[in-house]
Design a protein around this motif. Structure first.
Motif, PDB file in Angstrom:
ATOM      1  N   ASN A   1       0.809  -1.219   0.000  1.00 39.94           N
ATOM      2  CA  ASN A   1       0.000   0.000   0.000  1.00 39.94           C
ATOM      3  C   ASN A   1       0.844   1.271   0.000  1.00 39.94           C
ATOM      4  O   ASN A   1       0.675   2.142  -0.841  1.00 39.94           O
ATOM      5  CB  ASN A   1      -0.936   0.001   1.208  1.00 39.94           C
ATOM      6  CG  ASN A   1      -1.747   1.261   1.310  1.00 39.94           C
ATOM      7  OD1 ASN A   1      -1.590   2.037   2.235  1.00 39.94           O
ATOM      8  ND2 ASN A   1      -2.620   1.490   0.342  1.00 39.94           N
ATOM      9  N   ASP A   2       1.789   1.397   0.957  1.00 35.53           N
ATOM     10  CA  ASP A   2       2.574   2.622   1.094  1.00 35.53           C
ATOM     11  C   ASP A   2       3.943   2.253   1.636  1.00 35.53           C
ATOM     12  O   ASP A   2       4.076   1.873   2.805  1.00 35.53           O
ATOM     13  CB  ASP A   2       1.872   3.604   2.030  1.00 35.53           C
ATOM     14  CG  ASP A   2       2.561   4.961   2.071  1.00 35.53           C
ATOM     15  OD1 ASP A   2       3.581   5.136   1.377  1.00 35.53           O
ATOM     16  OD2 ASP A   2       2.080   5.850   2.802  1.00 35.53           O
ATOM     17  N   LEU A   3       4.976   2.374   0.813  1.00 33.86           N
ATOM     18  CA  LEU A   3       6.327   2.014   1.239  1.00 33.86           C
ATOM     19  C   LEU A   3       6.942   3.039   2.181  1.00 33.86           C
ATOM     20  O   LEU A   3       8.049   2.823   2.687  1.00 33.86           O
ATOM     21  CB  LEU A   3       7.229   1.831   0.013  1.00 33.86           C
ATOM     22  CG  LEU A   3       6.876   0.644  -0.888  1.00 33.86           C
ATOM     23  CD1 LEU A   3       7.867   0.541  -2.024  1.00 33.86           C
ATOM     24  CD2 LEU A   3       6.832  -0.654  -0.099  1.00 33.86           C
ATOM     25  N   LYS A   4       6.244   4.158   2.417  1.00 29.73           N
ATOM     26  CA  LYS A   4       6.734   5.122   3.400  1.00 29.73           C
ATOM     27  C   LYS A   4       6.324   4.732   4.817  1.00 29.73           C
ATOM     28  O   LYS A   4       6.787   5.343   5.781  1.00 29.73           O
ATOM     29  CB  LYS A   4       6.216   6.521   3.072  1.00 29.73           C
ATOM     30  CG  LYS A   4       6.800   7.085   1.773  1.00 29.73           C
ATOM     31  CD  LYS A   4       6.342   8.505   1.532  1.00 29.73           C
ATOM     32  CE  LYS A   4       6.970   9.067   0.250  1.00 29.73           C
ATOM     33  NZ  LYS A   4       6.561  10.458  -0.001  1.00 29.73           N
ATOM     34  N   LYS A   5       5.454   3.740   4.926  1.00 25.98           N
ATOM     35  CA  LYS A   5       5.042   3.219   6.226  1.00 25.98           C
ATOM     36  C   LYS A   5       5.395   1.735   6.261  1.00 25.98           C
ATOM     37  O   LYS A   5       4.704   0.912   5.677  1.00 25.98           O
ATOM     38  CB  LYS A   5       3.542   3.417   6.445  1.00 25.98           C
ATOM     39  CG  LYS A   5       3.105   4.868   6.481  1.00 25.98           C
ATOM     40  CD  LYS A   5       1.605   4.976   6.669  1.00 25.98           C
ATOM     41  CE  LYS A   5       1.141   6.423   6.683  1.00 25.98           C
ATOM     42  NZ  LYS A   5      -0.329   6.538   6.835  1.00 25.98           N
ATOM     43  N   MET A   6       6.482   1.433   6.948  1.00 28.79           N
ATOM     44  CA  MET A   6       6.956   0.066   7.031  1.00 28.79           C
ATOM     45  C   MET A   6       6.849  -0.432   8.472  1.00 28.79           C
ATOM     46  O   MET A   6       6.615   0.350   9.406  1.00 28.79           O
ATOM     47  CB  MET A   6       8.403  -0.030   6.543  1.00 28.79           C
ATOM     48  CG  MET A   6       8.632   0.539   5.152  1.00 28.79           C
ATOM     49  SD  MET A   6       7.852  -0.425   3.850  1.00 28.79           S
ATOM     50  CE  MET A   6       9.109  -1.662   3.596  1.00 28.79           C
ATOM     51  N   GLN A   7       7.020  -1.721   8.631  1.00 28.82           N
ATOM     52  CA  GLN A   7       7.045  -2.316   9.957  1.00 28.82           C
ATOM     53  C   GLN A   7       8.076  -3.441   9.989  1.00 28.82           C
ATOM     54  O   GLN A   7       8.467  -3.965   8.951  1.00 28.82           O
ATOM     55  CB  GLN A   7       5.670  -2.861  10.355  1.00 28.82           C
ATOM     56  CG  GLN A   7       5.204  -4.043   9.527  1.00 28.82           C
ATOM     57  CD  GLN A   7       3.817  -4.518   9.918  1.00 28.82           C
ATOM     58  OE1 GLN A   7       3.035  -3.775  10.519  1.00 28.82           O
ATOM     59  NE2 GLN A   7       3.505  -5.763   9.599  1.00 28.82           N
ATOM     60  N   ILE A   8       8.533  -3.763  11.185  1.00 28.73           N
ATOM     61  CA  ILE A   8       9.491  -4.850  11.373  1.00 28.73           C
ATOM     62  C   ILE A   8       8.813  -5.945  12.181  1.00 28.73           C
ATOM     63  O   ILE A   8       8.229  -5.678  13.240  1.00 28.73           O
ATOM     64  CB  ILE A   8      10.752  -4.362  12.100  1.00 28.73           C
ATOM     65  CG1 ILE A   8      11.435  -3.256  11.288  1.00 28.73           C
ATOM     66  CG2 ILE A   8      11.727  -5.506  12.346  1.00 28.73           C
ATOM     67  CD1 ILE A   8      12.574  -2.588  12.031  1.00 28.73           C
ATOM     68  N   GLU A   9       8.888  -7.154  11.678  1.00 29.04           N
ATOM     69  CA  GLU A   9       8.391  -8.316  12.399  1.00 29.04           C
ATOM     70  C   GLU A   9       9.599  -8.983  13.057  1.00 29.04           C
ATOM     71  O   GLU A   9      10.337  -9.718  12.417  1.00 29.04           O
ATOM     72  CB  GLU A   9       7.664  -9.271  11.458  1.00 29.04           C
ATOM     73  CG  GLU A   9       6.431  -8.645  10.809  1.00 29.04           C
ATOM     74  CD  GLU A   9       5.717  -9.600   9.866  1.00 29.04           C
ATOM     75  OE1 GLU A   9       6.115 -10.783   9.807  1.00 29.04           O
ATOM     76  OE2 GLU A   9       4.768  -9.160   9.189  1.00 29.04           O
ATOM     77  N   ALA A  10       9.797  -8.683  14.351  1.00 28.17           N
ATOM     78  CA  ALA A  10      10.983  -9.145  15.070  1.00 28.17           C
ATOM     79  C   ALA A  10      10.630 -10.312  15.975  1.00 28.17           C
ATOM     80  O   ALA A  10       9.521 -10.379  16.530  1.00 28.17           O
ATOM     81  CB  ALA A  10      11.575  -8.008  15.897  1.00 28.17           C
TER      82      ALA A  10
END
Length: 389
Positions: A203-212
């Motif tokens: 959707n938006d590559l300016k909003k990312m997340q990390i699955e740690a």
């Protein structure tokens, strides 16, 4: 033993004794080196480290509900798309035939319904004139009901054929970027048992997340909202910031190691972070600010030589406290009992007992005397041979 040889031996013994006396006598007060540190303001952070992968916050896999040959593809990798934009088309010839058949079946059902309606109306008139039996009227009513049901079924089949035909055109469900294109033009896709994925859209590559993945031993100190710093191998000199957004309760067990998935928000305004990058994260579980003391200072215990260095008498019994530090003062050294706070293993917050600017002792070591310098000042030592420069 000759007299001359005896004289040389005596001179050598005297020279060695003189050098030893000069070294130890001269260094007796100056060979002790006191290492100190000044207490100052600082912050102590405790953190939990883990690794994870950068992923888009919203990612959609676009598939197809009908089988067929991919006739046209209108987008490629990294294409920016809008919601409702046409991405691909599946060959419609089979679907058009199914639509034609459904329309023909609907027309036949409509004709059967018209006939059943007319037959029922005719028998109803005869029955009212006592010219038809009750059984014949009920049979006509049953045929009419079946014709109505068949017409409804064919209408549903026609609608299904229209929907299937619309599925031949693949549209984007969201605004975003094409991350993956899993099909090629001319490829056959089969949607018999599952929905094949054609495209993956972020959707938006300016909003990312990390699955740690956080170890079970550390998960107890992790809370939502905590600050996170992380780095990626692509930018070794850059430190990125984020926050803990979610702690998932479903555990993951691998080789008897239990971990929990922690979702970290990772703003990406410059789009430097790519999906799939490995992130090394540090979750800041606590932060305390105050005056800091090196931990080495709390382990220092002065020997008699240290007191002699400061021209003090060593106490008969050394003070014993859970946490203490020796401080240099104008009159020598003094032990201070301290109350400690957070520690990171290198430095510790001091809540009480010390003031900023205090000079604490870390260690006391003996300097090795400079033998060459001592020898140079000793007239009894022979000079080294002169060599060429």
């Amino acid at each position: 033993m000759t007299k001359r040889r005896l004289i040389f031996i005596i001179i050598g013994v005297v020279a060695v004794a003189a050098v030893a006396f000069l070294i130890f006598h001269k260094g007796g007060n100056n060979t002790l080196q006191i290492n100190t540190a000044t207490v100052s303001e600082c912050s102590v952070e405790l953190s939990v480290t883990a690794t994870g992968y950068v992923q888009p916050v919203d990612k959609v896999e676009v598939g197809t509900q009908v089988s067929g040959v991919i006739e046209k593809i209108f987008v490629d990798y990294n294409s920016h798309v809008k919601k409702g934009q046409l991405l691909a088309e599946i060959d419609k010839s089979t679907l058009n035939e199914q639509l034609t058949q459904a329309q023909a079946s609907l027309n036949a059902a409509q004709s059967d319904l018209n006939y059943a309606q007319q037959n029922y109306s005719r028998l109803k008139g005869l029955f009212d004139l006592k010219a038809a039996t009750q059984e014949a009227l009920e049979s006509a009513a049953n045929q009419l009901a079946q014709a109505q049901s068949a017409l409804a079924t064919q209408k549903a089949n026609l609608q299904k054929a229209k929907v299937n035909l619309s599925y031949a055109e693949i549209y984007s469900p969201i605004d975003g970027v094409i991350l993956d294109r899993a099909v090629e033009q001319g490829q056959t896709v089969a949607a018999s048992f599952n929905t094949p994925t054609l495209f993956t859209i972020a959707n938006d590559l300016k909003k990312m997340q990390i699955e740690a993945n956080v170890d079970e031993a550390d998960i107890g100190s992790v809370r939502t909202g905590q600050a996170v710093t992380f780095s990626v191998d692509a930018y070794t000199d850059d430190i990125f910031n984020g926050n803990v957004r979610e702690i998932r309760l479903q555990p993951t067990v691998s080789n008897n190691v239990v971990t929990y998935t922690v979702i970290v928000e990772a703003p990406n305004p410059d789009e430097k972070l790519f999906p799939g990058m490995t992130a090394n994260i540090a979750i800041i579980t606590s932060r305390e600010t105050g005056i800091c003391l090196p931990n080495q200072a709390m382990n220092f215990e002065p020997a008699k030589e240290v007191f002699a260095h400061y021209k003090m008498n060593a106490p008969k019994q050394m003070p014993a406290a859970k946490h203490q530090a020796w401080v240099e003062t104008p009159n020598g050294i003094e032990v201070k009992t301290i109350e400690t706070g957070s520690t990171d293993g290198i430095k510790t917050i001091v809540k009480q007992g010390l003031n900023a600017g205090d000079k604490v002792i870390l260690s006391a070591t003996e300097r090795q005397p400079d033998t060459a310098a001592e020898a140079a000042g000793n007239p009894l030592m022979p000079s080294p041979p002169k060599g060429r420069r």
